[in-house]
Design a protein around this motif. Structure first.
Motif, PDB file in Angstrom:
ATOM      1  N   LYS A 126     -61.001  29.140 -75.369  1.00 57.63           N
ATOM      2  CA  LYS A 126     -60.285  29.023 -76.625  1.00 57.63           C
ATOM      3  C   LYS A 126     -60.469  27.639 -77.226  1.00 57.63           C
ATOM      4  CE  LYS A 126     -56.697  32.302 -75.199  1.00 57.63           C
ATOM      5  NZ  LYS A 126     -55.256  32.477 -74.905  1.00 57.63           N
TER       6      LYS A 126
ATOM      7  N   SER B 242     -53.988  24.968 -71.213  1.00 56.52           N
ATOM      8  CA  SER B 242     -54.450  26.040 -72.100  1.00 56.52           C
ATOM      9  C   SER B 242     -54.348  27.406 -71.433  1.00 56.52           C
ATOM     10  CB  SER B 242     -55.894  25.790 -72.540  1.00 56.52           C
ATOM     11  OG  SER B 242     -56.798  26.025 -71.479  1.00 56.52           O
TER      12      SER B 242
ATOM     13  N   VAL C 271     -59.651  23.980 -78.592  1.00 53.41           N
ATOM     14  CA  VAL C 271     -58.784  22.836 -78.347  1.00 53.41           C
ATOM     15  C   VAL C 271     -58.868  21.925 -79.567  1.00 53.41           C
ATOM     16  CG1 VAL C 271     -58.386  20.780 -76.940  1.00 53.41           C
ATOM     17  CG2 VAL C 271     -59.019  22.947 -75.843  1.00 53.41           C
TER      18      VAL C 271
ATOM     19  N   VAL D 284     -56.181  19.484 -69.638  1.00 48.23           N
ATOM     20  CA  VAL D 284     -56.171  20.257 -70.881  1.00 48.23           C
ATOM     21  C   VAL D 284     -56.419  21.738 -70.583  1.00 48.23           C
ATOM     22  CG1 VAL D 284     -57.419  20.660 -73.047  1.00 48.23           C
ATOM     23  CG2 VAL D 284     -56.849  18.323 -72.344  1.00 48.23           C
ATOM     24  N   GLN D 285     -57.408  22.028 -69.761  1.00 47.37           N
ATOM     25  CA  GLN D 285     -57.709  23.423 -69.455  1.00 47.37           C
ATOM     26  C   GLN D 285     -56.569  24.074 -68.670  1.00 47.37           C
ATOM     27  OE1 GLN D 285     -62.001  22.796 -67.990  1.00 47.37           O
ATOM     28  NE2 GLN D 285     -62.093  24.667 -69.197  1.00 47.37           N
TER      29      GLN D 285
ATOM     30  N   CYS E 188     -49.044  21.100 -75.898  1.00 45.12           N
ATOM     31  CA  CYS E 188     -49.588  19.866 -76.463  1.00 45.12           C
ATOM     32  C   CYS E 188     -49.383  18.721 -75.487  1.00 45.12           C
ATOM     33  CB  CYS E 188     -48.952  19.548 -77.819  1.00 45.12           C
ATOM     34  SG  CYS E 188     -47.144  19.524 -77.820  1.00 45.12           S
TER      35      CYS E 188
ATOM     36  N   VAL F 154     -61.883  28.425 -69.589  1.00 44.97           N
ATOM     37  CA  VAL F 154     -61.149  28.486 -70.842  1.00 44.97           C
ATOM     38  C   VAL F 154     -62.168  28.451 -71.975  1.00 44.97           C
ATOM     39  CG1 VAL F 154     -59.504  27.327 -72.338  1.00 44.97           C
ATOM     40  CG2 VAL F 154     -59.126  27.329 -69.885  1.00 44.97           C
TER      41      VAL F 154
ATOM     42  N   PRO G 253     -55.070  27.054 -82.060  1.00 42.79           N
ATOM     43  CA  PRO G 253     -55.634  26.379 -80.885  1.00 42.79           C
ATOM     44  C   PRO G 253     -54.846  26.696 -79.623  1.00 42.79           C
ATOM     45  CG  PRO G 253     -54.333  24.837 -82.156  1.00 42.79           C
ATOM     46  CD  PRO G 253     -54.399  26.107 -82.969  1.00 42.79           C
ATOM     47  N   ALA G 254     -55.526  26.640 -78.484  1.00 41.02           N
ATOM     48  CA  ALA G 254     -54.859  26.850 -77.206  1.00 41.02           C
ATOM     49  C   ALA G 254     -54.047  25.635 -76.800  1.00 41.02           C
ATOM     50  CB  ALA G 254     -55.897  27.175 -76.127  1.00 41.02           C
ATOM     51  N   VAL G 255     -54.531  24.450 -77.158  1.00 45.56           N
ATOM     52  CA  VAL G 255     -53.874  23.185 -76.835  1.00 45.56           C
ATOM     53  C   VAL G 255     -54.161  22.205 -77.959  1.00 45.56           C
ATOM     54  CG1 VAL G 255     -53.662  21.282 -75.160  1.00 45.56           C
ATOM     55  CG2 VAL G 255     -54.251  23.556 -74.358  1.00 45.56           C
TER      56      VAL G 255
END
Length: 377
Positions: free
Chosen positions: A5, A364, A7, A360-361, A119, A3, A94-96
């Motif tokens: 992007k 995302s 965060v 998180v990844q 989120c 990933v 943001p991606a997350v």
């Protein structure tokens, strides 16, 4: 899962919220993920070493009372923060978005929910805080510092994942040092602190307890103590009058290293402190914050007390006479400190930042908590 992007991490209020966010930021950055930090003005002073591409200070406030004026002031600050957060997320894309508790995280997480951005919240404590409770049903996932936090809630349990509490690199480095127990007649290193904001009760009780010790034990003590600015002079003067070797300061940038050198720690029981004591395997006397509405610090402290790694004293029990008694006991039985250290280390979760970064990844990439659990099975 690669990933690249952005965060966005949201953490504010105190260092206790910011430090686990810093640990996650380090883990993500090491994987080539860009990280920004959204915080409030109060927590920004702890963010000097935060590994973020950009720092965004957003309007925020906490609930400081139940009067109409106080509630209106908090509501206005949060509403202003939400408007600013919506604009920020539309710009950053943001991606997350990841929140770490405290009211300053509410606007960015609400904005993410409204915009359909994945989120998650991380709850560090043994009970869920008010801000996270407000957000829990709106977020994609809930990461927890302690297992089984929401197992009794059928609406939240399916999206909860136990990761542990992320530890900063300085803590991981300090955790590599084994416990070096005190020897009879040798120096006894005592570390005293009350969280990133300090705690007046430590300044009121600990020096007076030391004064009640015998001269032989006082001569062995090496005290490192955090004190509020207004308490520095009197605490320092007391130790000087007693002839005790002491270093007193309002804040220690190198607290993990000082924890690693300690034979015994006296502290509040914030989630970060409990996680760091476990990671390093250090014995402690814990005094939970007494007036917290959620009694989160009491729940945190029990996780160490239940395995024999810490002595927990309610603040009403934490007086100079009781503390002097406990210090005399520990000094006379150094083997008990070693046993407590071993039991503390048995509770450590050193890879929590990596676990949280994995989650998180996963989000995302458009995946869900259910598929994350399946990938870890």
């Amino acid at each position: 899962m690669e990933v690249t992007k952005l965060v966005l991490l949201a953490a504010g209020g105190t260092g206790g919220h910011l430090f686990p966010a810093e640990a996650l930021a380090g883990a993500l950055t090491a994987r080539g993920v860009s990280v920004d930090l959204a915080t409030d003005a109060r927590a920004a002073r702890y963010a000097g070493h935060f590994p973020a591409r950009e720092l965004h200070v957003l309007p925020a406030d906490t609930v400081r009372g139940r009067s109409p004026v106080a509630l209106a002031r908090t509501g206005l600050a949060l509403a202003t923060g939400l408007v600013s957060s919506l604009a920020l997320l539309r710009r950053l894309k943001p991606a997350v978005v990841v929140g770490f508790g405290g009211y300053p995280t509410v606007p960015p997480l609400l904005a993410a929910s409204l915009l359909g951005v994945p989120c998650l919240i991380h709850e560090a404590n043994g009970v869920m805080g008010r801000a996270n409770r407000m957000l829990a049903r709106r977020v994609s996932a809930i990461a927890t510092g302690f297992p089984g936090l929401v197992k009794g809630d059928p609406a939240l349990a399916p999206k909860a994942v136990w990761t542990g509490n992320p530890l900063r690199p300085a803590v991981i480095a300090a955790a590599a040092a084994p416990y070096d127990p005190p020897v009879p007649g040798g120096a006894l290193h005592l570390l005293v602190f009350g969280g990133s904001q300090g705690a007046r009760v430590m300044s009121d009780v600990v020096p007076q307890a030391v004064e009640r010790l015998g001269a032989d034990l006082r001569a062995r003590l090496v005290v490192t103590q955090q004190a509020r600015e207004e308490d520095l002079e009197r605490v320092t003067a007391t130790y000087a009058r007693l002839g005790v070797q002491a270093h007193v300061a309002a804040f220690f940038d190198d607290l993990p290293a000082r924890m690693a050198r300690a034979h015994l720690v006296i502290a509040r029981s914030g989630a970060g402190t409990v996680a760091e004591l476990a990671a390093m395997g250090r014995p402690s006397i814990l005094v939970p914050l007494p007036h917290a509405l959620d009694q989160d610090q009491a729940a945190n402290a029990r996780t160490l007390a239940d395995v024999g790694a810490a002595l927990v004293l309610r603040q009403v029990e934490f007086d100079p006479d009781r503390l002097a008694l406990e210090l005399n006991t520990f000094a006379g039985e150094p083997a008990s400190l070693t046993r407590m250290a071993d039991k503390a280390r048995s509770q450590s979760v050193l890879d929590a930042a990596g676990r949280l970064a994995d989650l998180v990844q996963h989000l995302s990439a458009g995946e869900t908590v259910e598929t994350f659990r399946g990938s870890k099975a």
